[in-house]
Design an enzyme around this catalytic site. Structure first.
Site, PDB file in Angstrom:
ATOM      1  N   SER A  37       0.800  -1.222   0.000  1.00 40.36           N
ATOM      2  CA  SER A  37       0.000   0.000   0.000  1.00 40.36           C
ATOM      3  C   SER A  37       0.834   1.274   0.000  1.00 40.36           C
ATOM      4  CB  SER A  37      -0.941   0.019   1.212  1.00 40.36           C
ATOM      5  OG  SER A  37      -0.212   0.146   2.418  1.00 40.36           O
ATOM      6  N   LYS A  94       1.025   4.433   6.958  1.00 40.56           N
ATOM      7  CA  LYS A  94       0.505   5.271   5.868  1.00 40.56           C
ATOM      8  C   LYS A  94       1.166   6.646   5.948  1.00 40.56           C
ATOM      9  CE  LYS A  94      -2.708   2.105   4.937  1.00 40.56           C
ATOM     10  NZ  LYS A  94      -2.653   1.275   3.705  1.00 40.56           N
TER      11      LYS A  94
END
Length: 278
Positions: A42, A119
């Site tokens: 991701s 993230k």
């Protein structure tokens, strides 16, 4: 009798040494740096599957999320951070708290599942965040992007989870070259970082997210392959992350393994030793 006593004493000293070592390691991990191995794609190409890094916990201060969770399925061991440090969980605050900065690559505890995620921090408290045709808007202003070539990798199972990558030029057969468009994105304040594009999908066009006070909004750099704040926690996403659930900042990759285990040293990537995370 003397030999038995000497042997028993030796065993006791060994056990004490192991216990002390584990206590010191636990304190070090809780207060200073936590190891983290990237399990998914991701955050490509900033972080690759198999990157091994240490998370700086000192930079944001401490909360219940700073304590490690210990999960070893094969042994039936499941000790959550809240089981150890639940007494610190109160009013979304931190001890010696530091403010996360937009653009930081952050490890945080999922507010519902308790799993660790990594993230990029995009939205600060009070910000309005939106995606329009794949472009990021912050407080109504587009984050400028410019082409940065093509990211390529082989289409094959990656990491311990054995997931295959998504490809912009797909379908790609096993062993084929998987491509994604690469762009530089510039955030308010001037930080420039790489993002990847696979296709146009629902998460590329969203409503406006208004980040609540004391919370943060996160996106993956591999935008079309990231479970992040664009999806609410009730729908299996990350949603808005409370300040107290932040664990620390990822600053530098120590080494990286392209194989199924970080112990397979012959698969280590020679170009990623001590690589700074930008």
């Amino acid at each position: 009798m003397g030999e038995k006593s000497s042997f028993a004493g030796s065993v006791l000293e060994t056990i004490k040494t192991i216990v002390y070592a584990l206590l010191i390691a636990g304190i070090f991990r809780t207060l200073f740096f936590q190891p983290f191995w990237i399990p998914s794609g991701s955050m490509k190409d900033t972080l690759l599957v198999g990157d091994f890094l240490f998370v700086n916990k000192m930079v944001y201060g401490y909360s219940h999320a700073s304590c490690p969770s210990i999960r070893i399925a094969s042994l039936g061991l499941d000790i959550d951070a809240e089981d150890i440090c639940g007494w610190m969980k109160s009013d979304n605050s931190r001890i010696w708290g530091g403010e996360p900065q937009r653009g930081d690559v952050v490890v945080f505890r999922h507010p519902v599942s308790g799993s660790d995620y990594i993230k990029r921090l995009i939205g600060l408290p009070g910000d309005k965040i939106q995606m329009q045709r794949g472009q990021l808007f912050i407080n109504g202003e587009p984050a400028p992007t410019e082409p940065a070539g093509t990211f390529t990798e082989r289409f094959e199972p990656q990491g311990p989870e054995g997931r295959t990558p998504r490809c912009e030029n797909g379908p790609v057969g096993a062993g084929g070259i998987c491509e994604k468009s690469r762009y530089w994105e510039t955030l308010p304040g001037g930080l420039k970082h790489a993002i990847l594009n696979v296709t146009m999908q629902g998460s590329d066009n969203t409503g406006v997210y208004t980040v609540p006070d004391g919370h943060y909004f996160f996106l993956g750099d591999n935008r079309d392959n990231s479970t992040d704040s664009r999806v609410a926690q009730t729908a299996g996403g990350v949603g808005y992350v409370p300040y107290e659930d932040i664990i620390g900042r990822a600053d530098r990759i120590m080494f990286s393994s392209a194989g199924r285990s970080m112990l397979f040293f012959w698969t280590w990537r020679s170009d990623r030793y001590f690589k700074a995370i930008e």
